[in-house]
Design an enzyme around this catalytic site. Structure first.
Site, short mmCIF file in Angstrom:
data_model
loop_
_atom_site.label_atom_id
_atom_site.label_comp_id
_atom_site.label_asym_id
_atom_site.label_seq_id
_atom_site.Cartn_x
_atom_site.Cartn_y
_atom_site.Cartn_z
CE LYS A 110 -4.52 1.62 1.58
NZ LYS A 110 -5.49 1.26 2.45
CE LYS A 189 -3.53 -13.13 -4.82
NZ LYS A 189 -3.71 -12.70 -3.50
CE LYS A 192 -11.41 -9.49 -0.96
NZ LYS A 192 -10.53 -10.56 -0.78
P1 ADP Z 1 -8.04 -11.55 -2.51
O1 ADP Z 1 -6.75 -11.42 -3.24
O2 ADP Z 1 -9.31 -11.76 -3.70
O3 ADP Z 1 -8.24 -10.12 -1.84
P2 ADP Z 1 -7.85 -12.62 -0.12
O4 ADP Z 1 -6.52 -12.16 0.10
O5 ADP Z 1 -9.04 -12.28 0.66
O6 ADP Z 1 -8.15 -12.55 -1.61
O7 ADP Z 1 -7.53 -14.30 0.02
C1 ADP Z 1 -8.30 -15.26 1.00
C2 ADP Z 1 -7.33 -16.50 0.75
O8 ADP Z 1 -7.55 -17.00 -0.64
C3 ADP Z 1 -5.70 -16.67 1.20
O9 ADP Z 1 -5.55 -17.70 1.95
C4 ADP Z 1 -5.40 -16.43 -0.26
O10 ADP Z 1 -3.87 -17.02 -0.15
C5 ADP Z 1 -6.17 -17.25 -1.23
N1 ADP Z 1 -6.14 -16.71 -2.45
C6 ADP Z 1 -6.50 -15.58 -2.88
N2 ADP Z 1 -6.35 -15.35 -4.12
C7 ADP Z 1 -5.62 -16.32 -4.85
C8 ADP Z 1 -5.17 -16.93 -6.00
N3 ADP Z 1 -5.17 -16.07 -7.09
N4 ADP Z 1 -4.45 -17.77 -6.07
C9 ADP Z 1 -4.44 -18.72 -4.77
N5 ADP Z 1 -4.73 -18.44 -3.88
C10 ADP Z 1 -5.42 -17.23 -3.48
#
Ligand code: ADP
Ligand code: TRP
Length: 322
Positions: A110, A189, A192
Site C-alpha cells: 500500500k 493474480k 477481488k
Molecule cells: P483477494 O486477493 O481476492 O483479496 P484474499 O487475500 O482475501 O483474496 O485471500 C483469501 C485466501 O485465498 C488466502 O488464503 C489467499 O492465499 C487465497 N487466494 C487469494 N487469491 C488467490 C489466488 N489467485 N490464487 C491462489 N490463492 C489465492
C-alpha cells in the site's frame, strides 16, 4: 492436530480463493480438529460500511458451507464473536518490532503505491497471529501470499515464549502444492482488488462472461499455442493428468482455437461447482440455521481459546494473581 484458518470477509469469494485456500480447508476436516473463521475484524482495514460487512460475513459463511465445510466435524465462527483475539493482539504487539511489521506485504504494498496506510493495516499481521495462537493451532493452511504472515506468527510466539514462558505452539504454514497462484482473467493474480475474478457462485451468465473475457494472445487457430498461458492454467484446474498431457500435445500441434478451450473450460467449471451451488441455494433458504451454526461455532471456539488466553494472561502477569 489442530488446524486453523480464516478468510477475510472483504469481498465475494472467487475460484482463486477456492483452489488456493478453501478446498484444502475442507479437505483438512478429515485430518484433525479443524477451526475456521470469518475474519470480519480484518475486513475493517478495507470496508467501512457496517451493513456490507455483515452481508459479506453471511455470504462467506454460505460459501464455506456450500464448499463442504461440515459444522458437525469442524468449527466455523465469526472472528468478532471471539473479541479476546483483540486482547491477545495487544499483548503480542508489545513484543513485535516495528521493523518486522514494516516488511509485511499488505502494508508495504500500500505504501509502495503511494497510499497512506492506517495503524490497523500496519498491525494486521499481529491480529492474524492472535487468531492463530489463541487456539494454539499446529497447522495453518493458506495460499502462498499468506505464508509470510504465518512465519511472523511463529516469530511472535517465540518472542512471547522466550519472554514469559512457554504458552504458544509454533504453527506451521501449509501451502497447497501445485496450485500456487490462480491467475485472473487478465493474467495477473486473481484478486477481488483487481476486478479480474471468476466467481463460482455468480449466476451462469456472469460466469460465462468472465470465462469468455479471459485474455489471450491473438494467434490464429492454426498456430501452436503456449500451454503455460493464463487460459490453460485456469483450464488445468479442472482437468486430470492425462487430459493435461493431451491438451499440451494439442497446443503444440496447432489447430486449437482459444474459443473452443474457453467453452470447454466453462462447461468443466460449471459441472465442478454444480453440487456446491446447489448446496448453497439450500442454505440460502435457511438464514436462521446459518446464524445458529455460527453461534454454536463461537461457543466452541471460545472453549478452545479460553485456556490458552488464561495461560497467556497468567504468564504475562495480567489479572489477579492465581
Ligand atoms: P483477494 O486477493 O481476492 O483479496 P484474499 O487475500 O482475501 O483474496 O485471500 C483469501 C485466501 O485465498 C488466502 O488464503 C489467499 O492465499 C487465497 N487466494 C487469494 N487469491 C488467490 C489466488 N489467485 N490464487 C491462489 N490463492 C489465492
Ligand atoms: N489474512 C488472511 C487473508 O487475507 C485471513 C486471515 C486472518 C487468516 N487471520 C487468519 C488466515 C489466521 C489464516 C489464519 O486471507
Amino acid at each position: 492436530m489442530r488446524i486453523l484458518s480464516g478468510i477475510q470477509t472483504s469481498g465475494e469469494l472467487h475460484i482463486g480463493n477456492y483452489f488456493g485456500a478453501m478446498r484444502q480447508h475442507v479437505a483438512f476436516q478429515d485430518t484433525g480438529e479443524a477451526i475456521y473463521f470469518l475474519a470480519d475484524y480484518h475486513s475493517m482495514t478495507s470496508i467501512r460500511d457496517a451493513a456490507e460487512r455483515r452481508r459479506l460475513a453471511r455470504e462467506i459463511a454460505l460459501d464455506y458451507l456450500a464448499c463442504g465445510l461440515d459444522p458437525e466435524r469442524s468449527i466455523l465462527y465469526r472472528q468478532s464473536d471471539l473479541p479476546e483475539v483483540c486482547e491477545l493482539s495487544w499483548i503480542l504487539s508489545t513484543l513485535t518490532p516495528m521493523g518486522l511489521l514494516e516488511r509485511a506485504h499488505a502494508y508495504k504494498d500500500k505504501v509502495a503505491q503511494g497510499l497512506s496506510a492506517d495503524h490497523g493495516l500496519f498491525a494486521y499481521p499481529v491480529l492474524m497471529a492472535a487468531d492463530i495462537l489463541i487456539h494454539n493451532a499446529d497447522v495453518v493452511p493458506v495460499g502462498q501470499d499468506q505464508k509470510q504472515h504465518v512465519e511472523m506468527t511463529r516469530d511472535m510466539a517465540q518472542r512471547f515464549n522466550n519472554t514469559y514462558g512457554e504458552v504458544f505452539t509454533l504453527p506451521e504454514p501449509q501451502i497447497e502444492e501445485g496450485v500456487a497462484v490462480v491467475p485472473g482473467v487478465d493474467g495477473r493474480k486473481m484478486s477481488k482488488t483487481y476486478g479480474n475474478t471468476i466467481r463460482m457462485f455468480d449466476p451462469d451468465k456472469k460466469i460465462k462472461k468472465a470465462v469468455m473475457s479471459i485474455v489471450t494472445d491473438s494467434k490464429p487457430v492454426e498456430d501452436p499455442k503456449e500451454f503455460d498461458a493464463n487460459l490453460f492454467q485456469l483450464w488445468r484446474l479442472f482437468a486430470d493428468a492425462p487430459e493435461c498431457e493431451d491438451m499440451k500435445k494439442r497446443c503444440a500441434a496447432g489447430g486449437l482455437g482459444y474459443g473452443e478451450v474457453k467453452k470447454d473450460l466453462l462447461g468443466r467449471l460449471l459441472a465442478y461447482f454444480e453440487p456446491m451451488r446447489a448446496r448453497r441455494a439450500e442454505f440460502e433458504k435457511r438464514p436462521d440455521d446459518v446464524e445458529a451454526i455460527l453461534a454454536d461455532g463461537a461457543q466452541r471456539a471460545r472453549a478452545t481459546a479460553e485456556p490458552v488466553m488464561a495461560a497467556a494472561r497468567a504468564a504475562a502477569g495480567l489479572g489477579p494473581s492465581g
